[in-house]
Structure formats: C-alpha cells, structure tokens
Design a protein around this motif. Structure first.
Motif, PDB file in Angstrom:
ATOM      1  N   MET A   1      35.567  35.308  44.668  1.00  0.00           N
ATOM      2  CA  MET A   1      36.823  35.767  44.129  1.00  0.00           C
ATOM      3  C   MET A   1      37.633  36.369  45.276  1.00  0.00           C
ATOM      4  O   MET A   1      37.082  36.983  46.177  1.00  0.00           O
ATOM      5  CB  MET A   1      36.587  36.809  43.034  1.00  0.00           C
ATOM      6  CG  MET A   1      37.868  37.262  42.395  1.00  0.00           C
ATOM      7  SD  MET A   1      37.671  38.500  41.083  1.00  0.00           S
ATOM      8  CE  MET A   1      36.623  37.657  39.949  1.00  0.00           C
ATOM      9  N   ASN A   2      38.940  36.204  45.211  1.00  0.00           N
ATOM     10  CA  ASN A   2      39.854  36.734  46.216  1.00  0.00           C
ATOM     11  C   ASN A   2      40.951  37.545  45.544  1.00  0.00           C
ATOM     12  O   ASN A   2      41.273  37.310  44.377  1.00  0.00           O
ATOM     13  CB  ASN A   2      40.507  35.600  47.006  1.00  0.00           C
ATOM     14  CG  ASN A   2      39.501  34.734  47.713  1.00  0.00           C
ATOM     15  OD1 ASN A   2      38.589  35.231  48.335  1.00  0.00           O
ATOM     16  ND2 ASN A   2      39.654  33.431  47.600  1.00  0.00           N
ATOM     17  N   ALA A   3      41.530  38.470  46.301  1.00  0.00           N
ATOM     18  CA  ALA A   3      42.652  39.270  45.792  1.00  0.00           C
ATOM     19  C   ALA A   3      43.695  39.409  46.885  1.00  0.00           C
ATOM     20  O   ALA A   3      43.361  39.569  48.060  1.00  0.00           O
ATOM     21  CB  ALA A   3      42.176  40.653  45.365  1.00  0.00           C
ATOM     22  N   SER A  24      41.675  48.084  48.689  1.00  0.00           N
ATOM     23  CA  SER A  24      41.185  46.951  49.466  1.00  0.00           C
ATOM     24  C   SER A  24      39.727  47.162  49.876  1.00  0.00           C
ATOM     25  O   SER A  24      38.888  46.268  49.722  1.00  0.00           O
ATOM     26  CB  SER A  24      42.061  46.756  50.700  1.00  0.00           C
ATOM     27  OG  SER A  24      41.578  45.703  51.485  1.00  0.00           O
ATOM     28  N   ASN A  26      37.522  49.111  48.429  1.00  0.00           N
ATOM     29  CA  ASN A  26      36.682  49.081  47.224  1.00  0.00           C
ATOM     30  C   ASN A  26      36.424  47.651  46.752  1.00  0.00           C
ATOM     31  O   ASN A  26      35.308  47.319  46.362  1.00  0.00           O
ATOM     32  CB  ASN A  26      37.317  49.902  46.109  1.00  0.00           C
ATOM     33  CG  ASN A  26      37.213  51.386  46.352  1.00  0.00           C
ATOM     34  OD1 ASN A  26      36.301  51.843  47.027  1.00  0.00           O
ATOM     35  ND2 ASN A  26      38.157  52.147  45.828  1.00  0.00           N
ATOM     36  N   LEU A  27      37.455  46.830  46.766  1.00  0.00           N
ATOM     37  CA  LEU A  27      37.273  45.438  46.345  1.00  0.00           C
ATOM     38  C   LEU A  27      36.365  44.693  47.322  1.00  0.00           C
ATOM     39  O   LEU A  27      35.476  43.947  46.906  1.00  0.00           O
ATOM     40  CB  LEU A  27      38.629  44.736  46.237  1.00  0.00           C
ATOM     41  CG  LEU A  27      39.517  45.194  45.083  1.00  0.00           C
ATOM     42  CD1 LEU A  27      40.911  44.587  45.207  1.00  0.00           C
ATOM     43  CD2 LEU A  27      38.897  44.835  43.739  1.00  0.00           C
ATOM     44  N   ASN A  28      36.581  44.905  48.626  1.00  0.00           N
ATOM     45  CA  ASN A  28      35.731  44.262  49.631  1.00  0.00           C
ATOM     46  C   ASN A  28      34.269  44.658  49.455  1.00  0.00           C
ATOM     47  O   ASN A  28      33.374  43.825  49.587  1.00  0.00           O
ATOM     48  CB  ASN A  28      36.202  44.597  51.051  1.00  0.00           C
ATOM     49  CG  ASN A  28      37.456  43.855  51.426  1.00  0.00           C
ATOM     50  OD1 ASN A  28      37.675  42.729  51.003  1.00  0.00           O
ATOM     51  ND2 ASN A  28      38.286  44.481  52.232  1.00  0.00           N
ATOM     52  N   ARG A  30      32.770  45.210  46.848  1.00  0.00           N
ATOM     53  CA  ARG A  30      32.244  44.535  45.656  1.00  0.00           C
ATOM     54  C   ARG A  30      32.203  43.018  45.836  1.00  0.00           C
ATOM     55  O   ARG A  30      32.026  42.274  44.876  1.00  0.00           O
ATOM     56  CB  ARG A  30      33.083  44.904  44.445  1.00  0.00           C
ATOM     57  CG  ARG A  30      32.895  46.347  44.014  1.00  0.00           C
ATOM     58  CD  ARG A  30      33.841  46.715  42.893  1.00  0.00           C
ATOM     59  NE  ARG A  30      33.516  47.994  42.310  1.00  0.00           N
ATOM     60  CZ  ARG A  30      33.895  49.176  42.791  1.00  0.00           C
ATOM     61  NH1 ARG A  30      34.627  49.236  43.893  1.00  0.00           N
ATOM     62  NH2 ARG A  30      33.556  50.297  42.184  1.00  0.00           N
ATOM     63  N   GLY A  31      32.437  42.565  47.074  1.00  0.00           N
ATOM     64  CA  GLY A  31      32.357  41.139  47.356  1.00  0.00           C
ATOM     65  C   GLY A  31      33.631  40.368  47.074  1.00  0.00           C
ATOM     66  O   GLY A  31      33.600  39.136  47.027  1.00  0.00           O
ATOM     67  N   ILE A  32      34.731  41.068  46.880  1.00  0.00           N
ATOM     68  CA  ILE A  32      36.008  40.411  46.612  1.00  0.00           C
ATOM     69  C   ILE A  32      36.825  40.435  47.905  1.00  0.00           C
ATOM     70  O   ILE A  32      37.221  41.502  48.382  1.00  0.00           O
ATOM     71  CB  ILE A  32      36.778  41.115  45.476  1.00  0.00           C
ATOM     72  CG1 ILE A  32      35.941  41.094  44.202  1.00  0.00           C
ATOM     73  CG2 ILE A  32      38.137  40.462  45.261  1.00  0.00           C
ATOM     74  CD1 ILE A  32      36.489  41.946  43.076  1.00  0.00           C
ATOM     75  N   ALA A  33      37.046  39.263  48.482  1.00  0.00           N
ATOM     76  CA  ALA A  33      37.838  39.172  49.707  1.00  0.00           C
ATOM     77  C   ALA A  33      39.273  39.596  49.387  1.00  0.00           C
ATOM     78  O   ALA A  33      39.883  39.091  48.449  1.00  0.00           O
ATOM     79  CB  ALA A  33      37.809  37.751  50.245  1.00  0.00           C
ATOM     80  N   THR A  34      39.784  40.547  50.161  1.00  0.00           N
ATOM     81  CA  THR A  34      41.079  41.150  49.842  1.00  0.00           C
ATOM     82  C   THR A  34      42.018  41.126  51.044  1.00  0.00           C
ATOM     83  O   THR A  34      41.611  41.446  52.156  1.00  0.00           O
ATOM     84  CB  THR A  34      40.890  42.610  49.398  1.00  0.00           C
ATOM     85  OG1 THR A  34      39.940  42.645  48.333  1.00  0.00           O
ATOM     86  CG2 THR A  34      42.188  43.219  48.911  1.00  0.00           C
TER      87      THR A  34
END
Length: 56
Positions: A1-3, A24, A26-28, A30-34
């Motif tokens: 997932m990306n943001a 950014s 926090n999302l990173n 959790r494995g979310i590329a931001t």
C-alpha cells in the motif's frame, strides 16, 4: 500500500511542517510507503500550474 500526502495551501506551508512528518513516519513504520509532496508555491499560483511544474 502507498500513500501520498499533500500539504495545505496556507502561506508558508511545507511538507516539513505541522503533522506531515509525523504521519509519514507512522505510516512508514506500518509498512505503508509514504510520500509527502512539497508544493511550496501552492498558495501563490493556481493548482494546475503548481502540479504541472512539479510533475515535469
């Protein structure tokens, strides 16, 4: 997932202010590329001109 996070258009708003770096990280974590897009002229010109300049 990306943001992709776009900052607001308040004068002097940048990707390094307010809550953008924290969300950014926090999302990173959790494995979310931001990406936090830095659009420094967003409050000075139409959005289409800003996006065209940043995307070319």
């Amino acid at each position: 997932m990306n943001a992709i996070i776009f900052h607001g258009s308040a004068p002097h708003a940048t990707a390094k202010q307010f809550w953008y770096p924290n969300i950014s990280r926090n999302l990173n974590s959790r494995g979310i590329a931001t990406i936090v897009a830095d659009l420094p002229r967003l409050d000075q010109e139409p959005l289409t001109e800003t996006l065209f300049r940043e995307c070319t």
